[in-house]
Motif scaffolding. Structure first.
Motif, PDB file in Angstrom:
ATOM      1  N   THR A  33       0.807  -1.058  -0.054  1.00 49.50           N
ATOM      2  CA  THR A  33      -0.059   0.054  -0.078  1.00 49.50           C
ATOM      3  C   THR A  33       0.901   1.302  -0.109  1.00 49.50           C
ATOM      4  OG1 THR A  33      -0.163   0.030   2.264  1.00 49.50           O
ATOM      5  CG2 THR A  33      -1.784  -1.134   1.438  1.00 49.50           C
ATOM      6  N   ASN A  38      -2.664   6.809  -2.783  1.00 46.20           N
ATOM      7  CA  ASN A  38      -4.098   7.053  -2.189  1.00 46.20           C
ATOM      8  C   ASN A  38      -4.526   8.560  -2.321  1.00 46.20           C
ATOM      9  OD1 ASN A  38      -4.117   4.258  -1.517  1.00 46.20           O
ATOM     10  ND2 ASN A  38      -3.904   4.381   0.519  1.00 46.20           N
ATOM     11  N   ARG A  56      -8.598   3.761  -1.958  1.00 45.40           N
ATOM     12  CA  ARG A  56      -7.510   3.072  -1.218  1.00 45.40           C
ATOM     13  C   ARG A  56      -7.158   1.971  -2.231  1.00 45.40           C
ATOM     14  NH1 ARG A  56     -11.763   4.385   2.233  1.00 45.40           N
ATOM     15  NH2 ARG A  56     -12.649   2.516   1.536  1.00 45.40           N
ATOM     16  N   TYR A  58      -4.485  -1.296  -3.250  1.00 47.23           N
ATOM     17  CA  TYR A  58      -3.919  -2.480  -2.721  1.00 47.23           C
ATOM     18  C   TYR A  58      -3.122  -2.936  -3.970  1.00 47.23           C
ATOM     19  CZ  TYR A  58      -6.643  -1.601   0.982  1.00 47.23           C
ATOM     20  OH  TYR A  58      -7.327  -0.805   2.176  1.00 47.23           O
ATOM     21  N   PHE A 189      -5.718  -9.145   1.050  1.00 50.57           N
ATOM     22  CA  PHE A 189      -6.826  -7.802   1.502  1.00 50.57           C
ATOM     23  C   PHE A 189      -7.569  -8.089   2.885  1.00 50.57           C
ATOM     24  CE2 PHE A 189     -10.627  -5.847   1.407  1.00 50.57           C
ATOM     25  CZ  PHE A 189      -9.992  -4.420   1.670  1.00 50.57           C
ATOM     26  N   ARG A 193      -6.875  -5.951   6.206  1.00 56.71           N
ATOM     27  CA  ARG A 193      -7.873  -5.363   6.733  1.00 56.71           C
ATOM     28  C   ARG A 193      -8.049  -5.708   8.275  1.00 56.71           C
ATOM     29  NH1 ARG A 193      -8.731  -0.730   5.012  1.00 56.71           N
ATOM     30  NH2 ARG A 193     -10.354  -0.801   6.666  1.00 56.71           N
ATOM     31  N   SER A 206     -13.518  -0.692   6.790  1.00 62.23           N
ATOM     32  CA  SER A 206     -14.259  -0.864   5.475  1.00 62.23           C
ATOM     33  C   SER A 206     -14.375  -2.453   5.479  1.00 62.23           C
ATOM     34  CB  SER A 206     -12.917  -0.743   4.430  1.00 62.23           C
ATOM     35  OG  SER A 206     -12.483   0.575   4.405  1.00 62.23           O
ATOM     36  N   LEU A 210     -12.344  -6.485  -1.195  1.00 61.00           N
ATOM     37  CA  LEU A 210     -12.307  -5.500  -2.092  1.00 61.00           C
ATOM     38  C   LEU A 210     -13.290  -4.974  -2.767  1.00 61.00           C
ATOM     39  CD1 LEU A 210      -8.710  -6.851  -3.505  1.00 61.00           C
ATOM     40  CD2 LEU A 210      -9.088  -4.650  -2.300  1.00 61.00           C
ATOM     41  N   TRP A 348     -13.782   3.240  -2.392  1.00 57.71           N
ATOM     42  CA  TRP A 348     -13.508   2.026  -2.508  1.00 57.71           C
ATOM     43  C   TRP A 348     -12.175   1.358  -2.317  1.00 57.71           C
ATOM     44  CZ3 TRP A 348     -15.525   0.111  -8.134  1.00 57.71           C
ATOM     45  CH2 TRP A 348     -16.722  -0.153  -8.226  1.00 57.71           C
ATOM     46  N   ASP A 349     -12.057   0.212  -1.675  1.00 63.09           N
ATOM     47  CA  ASP A 349     -10.757  -0.457  -1.726  1.00 63.09           C
ATOM     48  C   ASP A 349     -10.532  -1.113  -3.166  1.00 63.09           C
ATOM     49  OD1 ASP A 349      -9.992  -0.164   0.815  1.00 63.09           O
ATOM     50  OD2 ASP A 349     -11.912  -1.182   1.440  1.00 63.09           O
TER      51      ASP A 349
END
Lengths: 380, 380
Positions: A33, A38, A56, A58, A189, A193, A206, A210, A348-349
């Motif tokens: 990340t 970002n 965000r 990844y 992911f 998280r 979140s 994803l 959104w991720d």
């Protein structure tokens, strides 16, 4: 290559099976990340009325994969399936015609299994590409430059050795192999998280999936494989292409009224891994089965800008093809408006696949020359 | 800067204290391994009678640190110690004269603590360096190019604002801060080894300590800090320098009969972070206390060769200064003979610090031009 009739069905479960088969051979590449990226992605472009998405990112670093590219996933899976095929034996070997990452990937997969590999390359191929492929133990056989000439020489190899053809993308075994990166990215992911939510007091953790994954799209093996890996999950998959000289064939086909696949592309985009038209098997997954939710394209300048950010801010060596997904997120206003609308204030991720890092270092100076540097990025 | 009389003693425990203080602000950078580089390092050079060391490398990636370099460790620690100093208050701010990574590191450390930062830079400094430092919130003040002129302007800033000077390396607080990377590397190595030994059936698992750590040596803050972090452990610490135009001042001093520190260096080595002579406080740790077990130097071509390998094989963006330790391991025959003798058949586990990744991308083409490419690397 395994006969099509004996291939596993093109489903998420088959991607999981492929993952079990190739896991001992490949790297689980890291997911990185970057706070600065970002911030840049969540800053509106300077055009009036620009979208204000909250993003965000990844990054799935397949540039850190064996041979420096994701292609080993498909190649190792193809070889594993061949090993189960009673009509083929190791002594016969495997063959492909390619001068890129797939050639090296197949050479490595073959050598790791004590299998002979033949790679047909045009005799005008750059010496470093030839020696790299030979370095992984393959026998390089030269041919003329046209596809007809290459295919004729390949057929000669098959006739004389019994070697099985392993194509670079248009085969179910390759697609299922490439899809394994999608499974890893989803798992990694979730782990990230849960680490973050346990160590922070964020009031709005979140969700654990994803929202989206973007991958580059050349022949479409990776894009369709990743789409399979997300089937039945909340994660949407999008494809990214260069628009230069029509290399956005899949995007154009996807949004054409008749949905007919464009079968020929002649582009010299700097994203040299994406100069191929999308293949038939990938297209069925991408379009017919609607497992890809959208296609987006970016300009050469947008690719260069994204490339520069990755070198400067992430300190990673990636090839131009690897950053088209990031370029879409940063510069494609259509995509950014969609994220703004669907993601709202939570945002959104987004998983971004960095597909590879094999680049001619002596050309980096040109890519990052001050002239390029100062060019204004025009949004799509 | 905290008054010398109030500084913590220069011990491993003080490095641990520094780590507790700065941990919330900095990245624990990853430690990477690379099979190809292990193979290359364990292959004898082509010269007759070349050493045959067995080498396993563990790369501490400070190029992935905040601001792209290890310098934030010392800067954040200096600021933390200042915050405990009753004779200083935040409004007064901090000041340094530097145009490199230390300026950006101090700017970031100050901004993270709502402290004003002043950076004195020669007015001929490259605009990107000025804007990068301003980008982290510092006030840049221009001066003439000589050190006398810079120091005069710095003194003016101190007189008019009460800001405290934070030097780039020659201070206990900076040394203790930089040393924190050594603690992390030792811990991360232990974790990696225990993962490997639990998943493999290797009959000869390596010991749980690194045999050695190599760091670049410019002013010596990092080298001496890492040496402190290993005091009392079985891990030996070595320093690496470029030999070009006498930039190997610490090596020459270390092996001189009288052990007198060379106080002036004028070198334009491509390892531009290492053009400074070693400082007084670092020298006491490196030489007087014998916490550094040896110093080695490498040529410009050896640095370029190592740099190319890192870009090609590890896909990491590093600056030339960052790879001098790797260049020693790969090309310095004196070092390699020592590893062969001391490591024997088991070999050595060696930690290599990649100190930073801030490089002018437009110059990469020159560094990797074919001419450089083909140059023969001459061993020391």
């Amino acid at each position: 290559m395994a006969d099509l009739s004996t291939c596993r069905p093109l489903t998420r479960d088959s991607v999981k099976e492929a993952h079990e088969l190739i896991r001992p051979y490949i790297h689980q590449t890291p997911v990185l990340t970057n706070t600065t990226l970002n911030t840049i992605a969540s800053t509106p472009l300077s055009s009036p009325g620009a979208a204000k998405p909250v993003i965000r990112l990844y990054f799935k670093c397949e540039n850190l994969q064996l041979i420096g590219a994701f292609k080993v996933r498909g190649a190792f899976h193809a070889v594993e399936r061949l090993k189960q095929d009673p009509t083929w034996s190791r002594e016969k070997g495997v063959v492909t015609h390619s001068s890129g990452n797939h050639a090296q990937a197949l050479a490595l997969a073959a050598r790791s299994n004590n299998i002979k590999a033949y790679v047909v390359m045009p005799s005008i191929s750059a010496p470093p590409k030839v020696s790299a492929t030979e370095g992984y133990g393959a026998t390089v056989i030269h041919s003329g430059s046209t596809s007809v000439e290459r295919e004729a020489v390949t057929q000669d190899v098959i006739n004389s050795t019994g070697a099985r053809l392993v194509p670079p993308y248009d085969h179910p075994d390759i697609i299922l192999g490439q899809g394994t990166m999608g499974l890893e990215l989803q798992d990694q992911f979730s782990q990230l998280r849960s680490q973050l939510s346990s160590s922070s007091s964020s009031p709005n953790p979140s969700p654990k999936n994803l929202n989206a994954i973007l991958t580059p799209c050349g022949g479409g093996g990776m894009l369709s494989g990743v789409a399979l890996s997300c089937e039945g999950t909340p994660t949407k998959v999008f494809g990214a292409e260069p628009s230069f000289e029509g290399a956005d064939d899949c995007t154009r086909s996807y949004y054409s009224p008749d949905g007919v696949r464009i079968e020929s592309v002649k582009s010299l985009t700097i994203a040299d891994g994406l100069r191929t038209p999308v293949g038939e098997h990938p297209w069925q997954i991408i379009y017919e089965r609607r497992l890809v939710s959208g296609m987006y394209s970016v300009t050469e300048d947008q690719i260069k800008s994204a490339l520069k950010l990755v070198y400067e801010r992430m300190k990673l060596v990636v090839e131009p093809s690897a950053v088209v997904g990031l370029a879409v997120v940063l510069y494609n206003e259509q995509f950014r408006k969609m994220v703004e609308q669907e993601g709202g204030a939570d945002g959104w991720d987004i998983g971004i696949v960095f597909s590879g890092g094999n680049i001619d270092l002596s050309k980096l100076g040109e890519l990052f020359s001050p002239a390029t540097d100062e060019q204004t990025v025009i949004t799509a």
